[in-house]
Enzyme design. Structure first.
Site, PDB file in Angstrom:
ATOM      1  N   ARG A   1       0.961  -1.109  -0.012  1.00 55.50           N
ATOM      2  CA  ARG A   1       0.202  -0.093  -0.016  1.00 55.50           C
ATOM      3  C   ARG A   1       1.229   1.245  -0.048  1.00 55.50           C
ATOM      4  NH1 ARG A   1      -5.246   1.187   3.401  1.00 55.50           N
ATOM      5  NH2 ARG A   1      -6.100  -0.254   1.742  1.00 55.50           N
TER       6      ARG A   1
ATOM      7  N   HIS B   1      -7.290   0.898  -6.743  1.00 51.28           N
ATOM      8  CA  HIS B   1      -7.609   0.061  -5.520  1.00 51.28           C
ATOM      9  C   HIS B   1      -8.043  -1.258  -6.081  1.00 51.28           C
ATOM     10  CE1 HIS B   1      -7.618  -1.413  -1.631  1.00 51.28           C
ATOM     11  NE2 HIS B   1      -8.792  -0.376  -0.819  1.00 51.28           N
TER      12      HIS B   1
ATOM     13  N   GLN C   1      -9.927  -3.942  -3.706  1.00 45.81           N
ATOM     14  CA  GLN C   1     -11.276  -3.522  -3.373  1.00 45.81           C
ATOM     15  C   GLN C   1     -12.343  -3.948  -4.402  1.00 45.81           C
ATOM     16  OE1 GLN C   1     -12.309  -1.799  -0.454  1.00 45.81           O
ATOM     17  NE2 GLN C   1     -14.306  -2.134  -1.257  1.00 45.81           N
TER      18      GLN C   1
ATOM     19  N   ASP D   1     -17.216   6.988  -1.695  1.00 53.42           N
ATOM     20  CA  ASP D   1     -15.759   7.090  -0.572  1.00 53.42           C
ATOM     21  C   ASP D   1     -15.508   8.237  -0.464  1.00 53.42           C
ATOM     22  OD1 ASP D   1     -13.472   6.393   0.005  1.00 53.42           O
ATOM     23  OD2 ASP D   1     -12.358   6.211  -2.041  1.00 53.42           O
TER      24      ASP D   1
ATOM     25  N   CYS E   1     -16.640   1.681   0.216  1.00 51.06           N
ATOM     26  CA  CYS E   1     -15.416   1.052   0.346  1.00 51.06           C
ATOM     27  C   CYS E   1     -14.864   0.872   1.668  1.00 51.06           C
ATOM     28  CB  CYS E   1     -14.056   1.234  -0.651  1.00 51.06           C
ATOM     29  SG  CYS E   1     -13.598   2.828  -0.237  1.00 51.06           S
TER      30      CYS E   1
ATOM     31  N   ARG F   1     -13.739  -8.672   0.767  1.00 51.45           N
ATOM     32  CA  ARG F   1     -12.316  -8.414   0.555  1.00 51.45           C
ATOM     33  C   ARG F   1     -11.435  -9.769   0.803  1.00 51.45           C
ATOM     34  NH1 ARG F   1     -10.308  -3.525   0.879  1.00 51.45           N
ATOM     35  NH2 ARG F   1      -8.658  -4.273   0.193  1.00 51.45           N
TER      36      ARG F   1
HETATM   37  N1   CP Z   1     -11.336  -0.438   2.121  1.00 51.36           N
HETATM   38  C1   CP Z   1     -10.012  -0.300   2.472  1.00 51.36           C
HETATM   39  O1   CP Z   1      -9.140  -0.706   1.894  1.00 51.36           O
HETATM   40  O2   CP Z   1     -10.214  -0.447   3.712  1.00 51.36           O
HETATM   41  P1   CP Z   1      -8.574  -0.208   4.715  1.00 51.36           P
HETATM   42  O3   CP Z   1      -8.108   1.016   4.361  1.00 51.36           O
HETATM   43  O4   CP Z   1      -9.080  -0.209   5.991  1.00 51.36           O
HETATM   44  O5   CP Z   1      -7.710  -1.532   4.320  1.00 51.36           O
HETATM   45  N1  NVA Z   2      -9.823   6.642  -1.633  1.00 47.17           N
HETATM   46  C1  NVA Z   2      -9.516   6.235  -0.161  1.00 47.17           C
HETATM   47  C2  NVA Z   2      -9.678   4.642  -0.289  1.00 47.17           C
HETATM   48  C3  NVA Z   2      -9.481   3.943   1.050  1.00 47.17           C
HETATM   49  C4  NVA Z   2      -9.803   2.592   1.212  1.00 47.17           C
HETATM   50  C5  NVA Z   2      -8.079   6.311   0.141  1.00 47.17           C
HETATM   51  O1  NVA Z   2      -7.323   6.387  -0.622  1.00 47.17           O
HETATM   52  O2  NVA Z   2      -7.701   6.875   1.276  1.00 47.17           O
END
Ligand code: CP
Ligand code: NVA
Length: 302
Positions: free
Chosen positions: A100, A127, A130, A221, A261, A289
């Site tokens: 990430r 993502h 997701q 989101d 999400c 997930r």
């Molecule tokens: N939706 C998602 O990726 O959640 P987290 O940021 O908690 O991993």
């Molecule tokens: N768009 C959000 C998604 C979190 C799962 C972010 O990048 O923080």
């Protein structure tokens, strides 16, 4: 040859459906061989996570593998040492890197410099993990991947992967964002290019009412993604007409489902009455997930 999963478009349509089929069967308790037996993964996270981290850890162990979580600050990607050197080290001990990152470029550098697969656990661009779970959830609630799904909010990573996924499956997707917060042009162009072959129906607009008028699923989101926290107050003003509340829900056809999400910023992009309603399917998405990522790992390591 090793396979990376940096974008939903790293899969073709058949592979995407294969993953979703495995995910469905795993969820029904069908037993599968432990494809990850003796395999070890590094979860390298530059940002916090609940769902991605726990669902990967749980899924990897269910498939017989093991993993180590490296929290933001543990290895300080690019600061303590270069992303390239991190890849060159991790490939010696692991069978895969689940990362990430702030910048999608970091994923590309990891992938270029490691012999083991790199999986995108969220970047500024996409993502995709997701969206595997989202497609599984859409199917569970409509027995099809058609949608229409209307994304209302920021043209961000989640929105990018959604539009590309629906382009690939040939479904119907709408995205409504404020002016100046649209999806990246190259993502939209790519989605339309794919749609010409698959027959996907894509509509991009700045009008949330227009986006939801034929929706079976409404998705939102956060307005300020991780790393954009300093824009939170400014974005609250700019995005206020894009809140998913009962007024917007009533503009959609009867029976619409709500998706997110997560994490949600309650009272900002979505109201409590929508999040906690009986048409909210957010926790099914969260559960999926794990199943969907197990399907992905199954495809990559079978
Ligand atoms: N939706 C998602 O990726 O959640 P987290 O940021 O908690 O991993
Ligand atoms: N768009 C959000 C998604 C979190 C799962 C972010 O990048 O923080």
């Amino acid at each position: 040859m090793k396979r990376d999963f940096l974008s939903i478009l790293d899969l073709d349509k058949e592979e995407l459906f294969y993953i979703l089929d495995i995910a469905k069967r795993l969820k029904k308790n069908e037993s599968f061989e432990s494809v990850l037996k003796n395999r070890f993964f590094a979860l390298v996270f530059e940002k916090p996570s609940l769902r991605t981290r726990v669902s990967f850890e749980a899924g990897i162990r269910r498939l017989g593998g093991n993993c180590l979580y490296l929290a933001p600050g543990d290895i300080k990607m690019g600061a303590r040492e270069s992303v390239k050197d991190i890849a060159k080290n991790l490939e010696r001990w692991t069978d895969g890197i689940i990362a990430r990152v702030f910048s999608h470029k970091s994923l590309e550098i990891l992938a270029e410099n490691s012999k083991v697969p790199v999986i995108n656990a969220l970047s500024d661009l996409e993502h995709p993990c997701q969206i595997l779970a989202d497609l599984q959830t859409v199917y569970e609630y409509s027995q099809s991947y058609e949608g229409p799904l209307a994304f209302v909010g920021d043209g961000n990573n989640v929105c990018h992967s959604l539009i590309l996924a629906f382009a690939l499956t040939g479904g119907k997707i709408r995205a409504a964002t404020p002016k100046g917060y649209e999806l990246l042009k190259e993502v939209v162009d790519r989605a339309f290019e794919i749609a010409r072959k698959t027959g996907a129906d894509i509509k991009i607009t700045n009008d949330p009412y227009e986006a939801v008028k034929d929706a079976k699923f409404i998705y939102t989101d956060v307005w300020a993604s991780m790393g954009q926290e300093n824009e939170t107050e400014e974005r609250k003003k700019i995005f206020k007409d894009y809140q998913v509340n009962m007024d917007l829900i009533r503009k959609a056809p009867e029976g619409v489902y709500f998706m997110h999400c997560l994490p949600a910023h309650r009272g900002e992009e979505v109201t409590d009455d929508v999040l906690d309603s009986d048409f909210s399917i957010i926790y099914d998405q969260a559960e999926n997930r794990m199943w969907a990522q197990m399907g992905l790992l199954y495809l990559l390591y079978r």
